[in-house]
Design a protein around this motif. Structure first.
Motif, PDB file in Angstrom:
ATOM      1  N   LEU A  24       0.797  -1.228   0.000  1.00  0.00           N
ATOM      2  CA  LEU A  24       0.000   0.000   0.000  1.00  0.00           C
ATOM      3  C   LEU A  24       0.833   1.284   0.000  1.00  0.00           C
ATOM      4  N   PRO A  25       1.880   1.388   0.835  1.00  0.00           N
ATOM      5  CA  PRO A  25       2.652   2.633   0.801  1.00  0.00           C
ATOM      6  C   PRO A  25       3.275   2.898  -0.568  1.00  0.00           C
ATOM      7  N   HIS A  26       3.765   1.857  -1.239  1.00  0.00           N
ATOM      8  CA  HIS A  26       4.394   2.011  -2.553  1.00  0.00           C
ATOM      9  C   HIS A  26       3.357   2.387  -3.614  1.00  0.00           C
ATOM     10  N   ILE A  27       2.198   1.727  -3.577  1.00  0.00           N
ATOM     11  CA  ILE A  27       1.142   2.041  -4.540  1.00  0.00           C
ATOM     12  C   ILE A  27       0.659   3.475  -4.346  1.00  0.00           C
ATOM     13  N   ALA A  28       0.431   3.849  -3.082  1.00  0.00           N
ATOM     14  CA  ALA A  28      -0.052   5.194  -2.782  1.00  0.00           C
ATOM     15  C   ALA A  28       0.904   6.249  -3.328  1.00  0.00           C
ATOM     16  N   SER A  29       2.189   6.035  -3.128  1.00  0.00           N
ATOM     17  CA  SER A  29       3.191   6.999  -3.604  1.00  0.00           C
ATOM     18  C   SER A  29       3.224   7.057  -5.125  1.00  0.00           C
ATOM     19  N   ASP A  30       3.119   5.898  -5.778  1.00  0.00           N
ATOM     20  CA  ASP A  30       3.263   5.831  -7.228  1.00  0.00           C
ATOM     21  C   ASP A  30       2.082   6.461  -7.966  1.00  0.00           C
ATOM     22  N   VAL A  31       0.873   6.250  -7.440  1.00  0.00           N
ATOM     23  CA  VAL A  31      -0.314   6.776  -8.132  1.00  0.00           C
ATOM     24  C   VAL A  31      -0.845   8.038  -7.473  1.00  0.00           C
ATOM     25  N   ASP A  32      -0.088   8.573  -6.520  1.00  0.00           N
ATOM     26  CA  ASP A  32      -0.361   9.877  -5.916  1.00  0.00           C
ATOM     27  C   ASP A  32      -1.693   9.930  -5.182  1.00  0.00           C
ATOM     28  N   VAL A  33      -1.875   8.974  -4.265  1.00  0.00           N
ATOM     29  CA  VAL A  33      -3.034   9.004  -3.369  1.00  0.00           C
ATOM     30  C   VAL A  33      -2.529   8.735  -1.956  1.00  0.00           C
ATOM     31  N   THR A  34      -3.375   8.935  -0.950  1.00  0.00           N
ATOM     32  CA  THR A  34      -2.992   8.639   0.424  1.00  0.00           C
ATOM     33  C   THR A  34      -3.020   7.128   0.670  1.00  0.00           C
ATOM     34  N   VAL A  35      -2.375   6.701   1.753  1.00  0.00           N
ATOM     35  CA  VAL A  35      -2.391   5.280   2.105  1.00  0.00           C
ATOM     36  C   VAL A  35      -3.821   4.832   2.404  1.00  0.00           C
ATOM     37  N   GLY A  36      -4.590   5.692   3.070  1.00  0.00           N
ATOM     38  CA  GLY A  36      -5.984   5.348   3.348  1.00  0.00           C
ATOM     39  C   GLY A  36      -6.784   5.143   2.081  1.00  0.00           C
ATOM     40  N   THR A  37      -6.551   6.021   1.079  1.00  0.00           N
ATOM     41  CA  THR A  37      -7.244   5.860  -0.203  1.00  0.00           C
ATOM     42  C   THR A  37      -6.797   4.590  -0.907  1.00  0.00           C
ATOM     43  N   ALA A  38      -5.495   4.321  -0.873  1.00  0.00           N
ATOM     44  CA  ALA A  38      -4.987   3.086  -1.480  1.00  0.00           C
ATOM     45  C   ALA A  38      -5.593   1.859  -0.823  1.00  0.00           C
ATOM     46  N   GLY A  39      -5.905   1.970   0.474  1.00  0.00           N
ATOM     47  CA  GLY A  39      -6.554   0.860   1.171  1.00  0.00           C
ATOM     48  C   GLY A  39      -7.909   0.508   0.597  1.00  0.00           C
TER      49      GLY A  39
ATOM     50  N   VAL B 162     -15.797  -4.378   4.623  1.00  0.00           N
ATOM     51  CA  VAL B 162     -16.104  -3.499   5.751  1.00  0.00           C
ATOM     52  C   VAL B 162     -14.867  -3.240   6.611  1.00  0.00           C
ATOM     53  N   GLY B 163     -14.061  -4.266   6.829  1.00  0.00           N
ATOM     54  CA  GLY B 163     -12.919  -4.131   7.723  1.00  0.00           C
ATOM     55  C   GLY B 163     -11.977  -2.981   7.367  1.00  0.00           C
ATOM     56  N   PRO B 164     -11.439  -2.938   6.140  1.00  0.00           N
ATOM     57  CA  PRO B 164     -10.547  -1.824   5.779  1.00  0.00           C
ATOM     58  C   PRO B 164     -11.230  -0.467   5.809  1.00  0.00           C
ATOM     59  N   LEU B 165     -12.529  -0.415   5.468  1.00  0.00           N
ATOM     60  CA  LEU B 165     -13.245   0.856   5.526  1.00  0.00           C
ATOM     61  C   LEU B 165     -13.327   1.372   6.956  1.00  0.00           C
ATOM     62  N   VAL B 166     -13.659   0.477   7.875  1.00  0.00           N
ATOM     63  CA  VAL B 166     -13.703   0.860   9.290  1.00  0.00           C
ATOM     64  C   VAL B 166     -12.318   1.258   9.772  1.00  0.00           C
ATOM     65  N   ALA B 167     -11.314   0.451   9.407  1.00  0.00           N
ATOM     66  CA  ALA B 167      -9.951   0.728   9.851  1.00  0.00           C
ATOM     67  C   ALA B 167      -9.433   2.061   9.317  1.00  0.00           C
ATOM     68  N   ALA B 168      -9.763   2.372   8.059  1.00  0.00           N
ATOM     69  CA  ALA B 168      -9.273   3.615   7.454  1.00  0.00           C
ATOM     70  C   ALA B 168      -9.770   4.838   8.204  1.00  0.00           C
ATOM     71  N   THR B 169     -10.962   4.767   8.789  1.00  0.00           N
ATOM     72  CA  THR B 169     -11.504   5.921   9.521  1.00  0.00           C
ATOM     73  C   THR B 169     -10.737   6.183  10.807  1.00  0.00           C
ATOM     74  N   THR B 170      -9.984   5.196  11.286  1.00  0.00           N
ATOM     75  CA  THR B 170      -9.250   5.368  12.539  1.00  0.00           C
ATOM     76  C   THR B 170      -7.846   5.926  12.341  1.00  0.00           C
ATOM     77  N   LEU B 171      -7.374   5.962  11.091  1.00  0.00           N
ATOM     78  CA  LEU B 171      -5.984   6.362  10.858  1.00  0.00           C
ATOM     79  C   LEU B 171      -5.732   7.830  11.167  1.00  0.00           C
ATOM     80  N   ASN B 172      -6.757   8.661  11.039  1.00  0.00           N
ATOM     81  CA  ASN B 172      -6.602  10.095  11.306  1.00  0.00           C
ATOM     82  C   ASN B 172      -7.039  10.483  12.710  1.00  0.00           C
ATOM     83  N   THR B 173      -7.247   9.503  13.566  1.00  0.00           N
ATOM     84  CA  THR B 173      -7.580   9.761  14.962  1.00  0.00           C
ATOM     85  C   THR B 173      -6.309   9.738  15.798  1.00  0.00           C
ATOM     86  N   GLU B 174      -6.462   9.925  17.102  1.00  0.00           N
ATOM     87  CA  GLU B 174      -5.303   9.889  17.997  1.00  0.00           C
ATOM     88  C   GLU B 174      -4.625   8.525  17.992  1.00  0.00           C
TER      89      GLU B 174
END
Length: 396
Positions: A26-41, A342-354
């Motif tokens: 995910l980090p490599h894909i996100a960087s290559d196609v210019d999106v965030t890691v959460g979006t790549a998820g 559902v799992g990655p969608l739920v998880a992605a919402t937590t990445l920008n929290t504390e």
């Protein structure tokens, strides 16, 4: 176990490698196609959505198709989608290839799950499912970490080409090892499609599908975002991502193997022991993730518990859907992939929290807690031993 079952598992290995490999890329894909890691998820969720929609739809369309040609067509379409994904520079196109690959995977797995149940005696369905799912667990042990290393050394596109190449020997195995006969339920006096779909009104079937989805959601919530936990929280080098993925895969192989011997006759034992331990394990991993030894140990344990509990619940889906012999595999596939979406969608919402990178681990704990809260008052329904007569060998 019959040889054709292992040929199906080989194809599931290629598909499982694709489904899980994004955890290390995910980090490599996100960087290559210019999106965030959460979006790549969202690529993981897109794949799962394609599986959810595709499993019942394609299974319904293919229920009377020749089994061998169906499986062969699905795996070749899967390979083609990965070839397109390997050359695109557009995130929307890449997302679309994941959905197409998922549709092919869904059709393959729905037919394969049904086929697996007909290749063995009626009381061995759990073991047959364990062999089939071993393709997925071996993918997490070898395919996914190998893809992560390949992606680190040669770029993430190389892993897409590798998956496409993996499909070719699996296709040859299917061509040579799977009988070419048609699925002829209605011709043999079996249930109509409407009757099979009506099984979805059964409370016990819906319950085990829901529980399987919640457990798989917890698994994918954390697995999808393990890479930043390894590198940022634990402070390990990128190549350690592959080590951690191997440990998760090794644990999953142990879990599905042990559960395969218990899920036919003692599902209640697996659920009663594995459920609470899995619930405790995710928060423990979040608390101890900055300690590499604890991280590696708990990743192994959680892999084992996740797949032991998940595969047992999916086996229950096949038992409860025994009166839907050509559609049962699609119901199991849909349950698995509702969770995977559902799992990655739920998880992605937590990445920008504390909680940051650890958010997905806490989310996994909450998802398992929800499953336990639902299952506990209905535990006699969930764990009823062989409450539904399974498919007999030779039925289709």
């Amino acid at each position: 176990m019959p040889l054709p079952l292992y040929l199906l598992a080989m194809a599931v290995f290629a598909m499982g490698t694709s489904e899980f490999m994004l955890a290390g890329l995910l980090p490599h894909i996100a960087s290559d196609v210019d999106v965030t890691v959460g979006t790549a998820g969202m690529l993981t969720s897109g794949f799962a959505i394609g599986m959810i929609v595709g499993a019942p739809l394609v299974a319904a369309l293919a229920r009377n198709w020749p089994r061998r040609s169906s499986l062969l067509g699905f795996i070749l379409a899967f390979a083609a989608a990965h070839a397109v994904g390997a050359i695109t520079t557009s995130f929307p196109v890449l997302f679309a290839t994941r959905v197409v690959a998922a549709l092919a995977n869904a059709g393959f797995l729905a037919v394969a799950l049904t086929a697996a149940a007909t290749l063995v005696p009626s009381d061995k369905k759990g073991r047959a499912l364990a062999v089939l799912l071993s393709g997925t667990t071996v993918a997490t042990i070898a395919g996914v970490p190998g893809g992560s290393v390949l992606g680190t050394l040669l770029g993430w596109r190389a892993t897409f080409w590798a998956v496409a190449a993996l499909c070719l020997p699996a296709a040859l195995g299917i061509l040579n090892g799977i009988p070419a006969g048609r699925v002829t339920e209605e011709a043999a006096g079996g249930p109509t499609l409407r009757a099979e779909l009506a099984q979805l009104t059964k409370a016990r079937l819906v319950l085990v599908m829901l529980l399987g989805a919640l457990v798989n959601a917890a698994t994918f919530a954390s697995f999808t975002f393990l890479a930043p936990v390894v590198t940022d929280t634990a402070g390990l080098d990128d190549l350690w991502i592959s080590v951690v993925l191997v440990l998760f895969g090794a644990g999953s192989f142990v879990g599905v193997t042990v559960a395969g011997r218990l899920s036919d006759q003692r599902p209640g034992l697996v659920i009663a022991v594995g459920g609470p331990l899995l619930f405790i394990g995710w928060p423990a991993l979040a608390v101890l993730a900055d300690k590499p030894v604890a991280l590696c140990t708990l990743v192994f344990v959680q892999g084992a518990l996740s797949f032991a509990l998940g595969s047992t619940l999916i086996t229950r889906v096949l038992y409860e859907a025994a009166k839907a012999p050509t559609m049962a595999g699609s119901y199991a596939t849909a349950a698995l992939n509702i969770g995977a979406a559902v799992g990655p969608l739920v998880a992605a919402t937590t990445l920008n929290t504390e909680a940051g990178d650890l958010g997905p681990l806490w989310a996994s704990g909450l998802l398992v807690a929800a499953a336990l809260l639902i299952a506990f008052p209905l535990r006699t329904m969930v764990a009823a031993d062989r409450s539904t007569e399974p498919l007999r060998a030779g039925e289709s």
